[in-house]
Design a protein around this motif. Structure first.
Motif, short mmCIF file in Angstrom:
data_model
loop_
_atom_site.label_atom_id
_atom_site.label_comp_id
_atom_site.label_asym_id
_atom_site.label_seq_id
_atom_site.Cartn_x
_atom_site.Cartn_y
_atom_site.Cartn_z
N LEU A 143 -5.71 12.83 21.97
CA LEU A 143 -4.37 12.55 22.46
C LEU A 143 -3.48 13.79 22.41
CD1 LEU A 143 -3.64 9.13 20.71
CD2 LEU A 143 -4.71 9.53 22.94
N SER A 144 -2.43 13.77 23.21
CA SER A 144 -1.40 14.81 23.14
C SER A 144 -0.55 14.61 21.89
CB SER A 144 -0.51 14.75 24.37
OG SER A 144 0.29 13.57 24.34
N GLY A 145 0.23 15.62 21.54
CA GLY A 145 1.10 15.51 20.37
C GLY A 145 2.07 14.36 20.47
N GLY A 146 2.64 14.14 21.66
CA GLY A 146 3.57 13.04 21.83
C GLY A 146 2.91 11.69 21.71
N THR A 170 11.31 12.17 17.01
CA THR A 170 11.31 12.59 18.41
C THR A 170 10.62 13.93 18.62
OG1 THR A 170 13.53 13.54 18.14
CG2 THR A 170 13.40 11.27 18.95
N ASN A 171 10.16 14.56 17.54
CA ASN A 171 9.40 15.81 17.70
C ASN A 171 8.16 15.57 18.55
OD1 ASN A 171 11.15 17.33 16.21
ND2 ASN A 171 9.71 17.84 14.59
N HIS A 172 7.82 16.53 19.40
CA HIS A 172 6.63 16.51 20.26
C HIS A 172 6.75 15.53 21.42
CE1 HIS A 172 4.85 18.72 16.96
NE2 HIS A 172 4.95 17.69 16.15
N LEU A 173 7.87 14.83 21.54
CA LEU A 173 7.99 13.83 22.60
C LEU A 173 8.76 14.39 23.79
CD1 LEU A 173 8.86 10.60 20.59
CD2 LEU A 173 6.62 11.38 21.34
N ASP A 174 8.36 13.98 25.00
CA ASP A 174 9.13 14.35 26.17
C ASP A 174 10.42 13.51 26.20
OD1 ASP A 174 8.56 11.80 27.31
OD2 ASP A 174 6.71 12.57 28.18
N ILE A 175 11.29 13.81 27.14
CA ILE A 175 12.62 13.19 27.15
C ILE A 175 12.53 11.67 27.25
CG2 ILE A 175 14.79 13.00 28.44
CD1 ILE A 175 14.37 15.94 29.26
#
Length: 257
Positions: A143-146, A170-175
């Motif tokens: 998986l990706s970080g988000g 919310t770190n590593h997450l897109d908007i």
């Protein structure tokens, strides 16, 4: 689920080297409320969270949930009430997403007497709540970080806590997923304590804000009382300007050196 009342009384913590990382922090948070902990890097946010979820024992002071000192309870009992999502992610890369989320049921395991069917439904609900159904069989390590961050939140929700502690969720997450996490925090019928860097998100979702600087408490209270220009400038050593966004009808903080 019902939230827990949280009280931190004159809590301090000192590192093994003797450095005082946190000094006499204290506040009371009502059951079901959302607390945002804010401050610059090194302010003591993560250390305070570790005190709250019983990883560090306070050098002085106490942490109480529903007026009971968490260090007078067993680690297992605390784990049944308090779940945590850390910035650090697990190394169980060979496990599937569903298996990782299922680990949230571990504090309730009672050998063969465990009701596996109930656990399966709880895990399904947590996966659905975080929009992870389609990833349930994927290996966590792919998986990706988000996506991993969302899995860790789902694992915490599967624990069915009464107090949820989130360290920079919310770190590593897109908007989009940042906004989804913020909306989720505001919708949970439990007590939530979270550290956040984005003060505009803090003011949007939190009932109360604790502002720290160098391990000391700058201010605690409702967002409009804590996130003043004076407090923000003291905590972050930056200038701040308030703008009113006509479309959203919300105030927005803009920062400058």
């Amino acid at each position: 689920m019902n939230g827990l009342a949280l009280s931190v009384r004159n809590a301090s913590w000192t590192s093994k080297s003797g450095a005082k990382v946190l000094a006499q922090v204290g506040f009371d948070l009502g059951a079901g409320q959302v607390l945002g902990i804010a401050g610059a890097n090194g302010a003591g946010k993560s250390t305070l969270l570790r005190l709250i979820y019983r990883y560090y024992r306070p050098a002085t002071g106490t942490v109480l949930v529903n007026d009971v000192d968490i260090w007078r309870q067993s680690a297992r009992d605390v784990a049944r009430k308090i779940a945590v999502v850390l910035q650090e992610q697990p190394s169980e890369f060979s496990l599937s997403v569903r298996e990782i989320v299922g680990l949230g049921r571990r504090p309730f395991g009672v050998g063969f007497a465990r009701v596996a069917q109930d656990d399966a439904k709880i895990v399904d609900d947590a996966l659905g709540q975080m929009g992870l159904d389609h990833l349930a069989q994927r290996l966590f390590g792919t998986l990706s970080g988000g996506e991993r961050q969302r899995v860790m939140v789902a694992r915490a929700l599967a624990q069915q806590p009464q107090l949820l502690v989130l360290d920079e969720p919310t770190n590593h997450l897109d908007i989009r997923h940042q906004l989804e996490i913020v909306e989720l925090i505001g919708s949970l019928p439990i007590t939530v304590v979270t550290s956040l860097h984005d003060l505009n998100l803090v003011s949007r979702v939190c009932d109360a804000v604790l502002l720290l600087k160098n391990g000391k408490q700058v201010a605690f209270g409702a967002p409009e009382r804590v996130l003043t220009n004076e407090h923000i400038e003291a905590a972050y050593s930056v200038g701040v300007r308030r703008e009113f966004l006509a479309q959203s009808k919300q105030n927005h903080l803009v920062f400058h050196l």
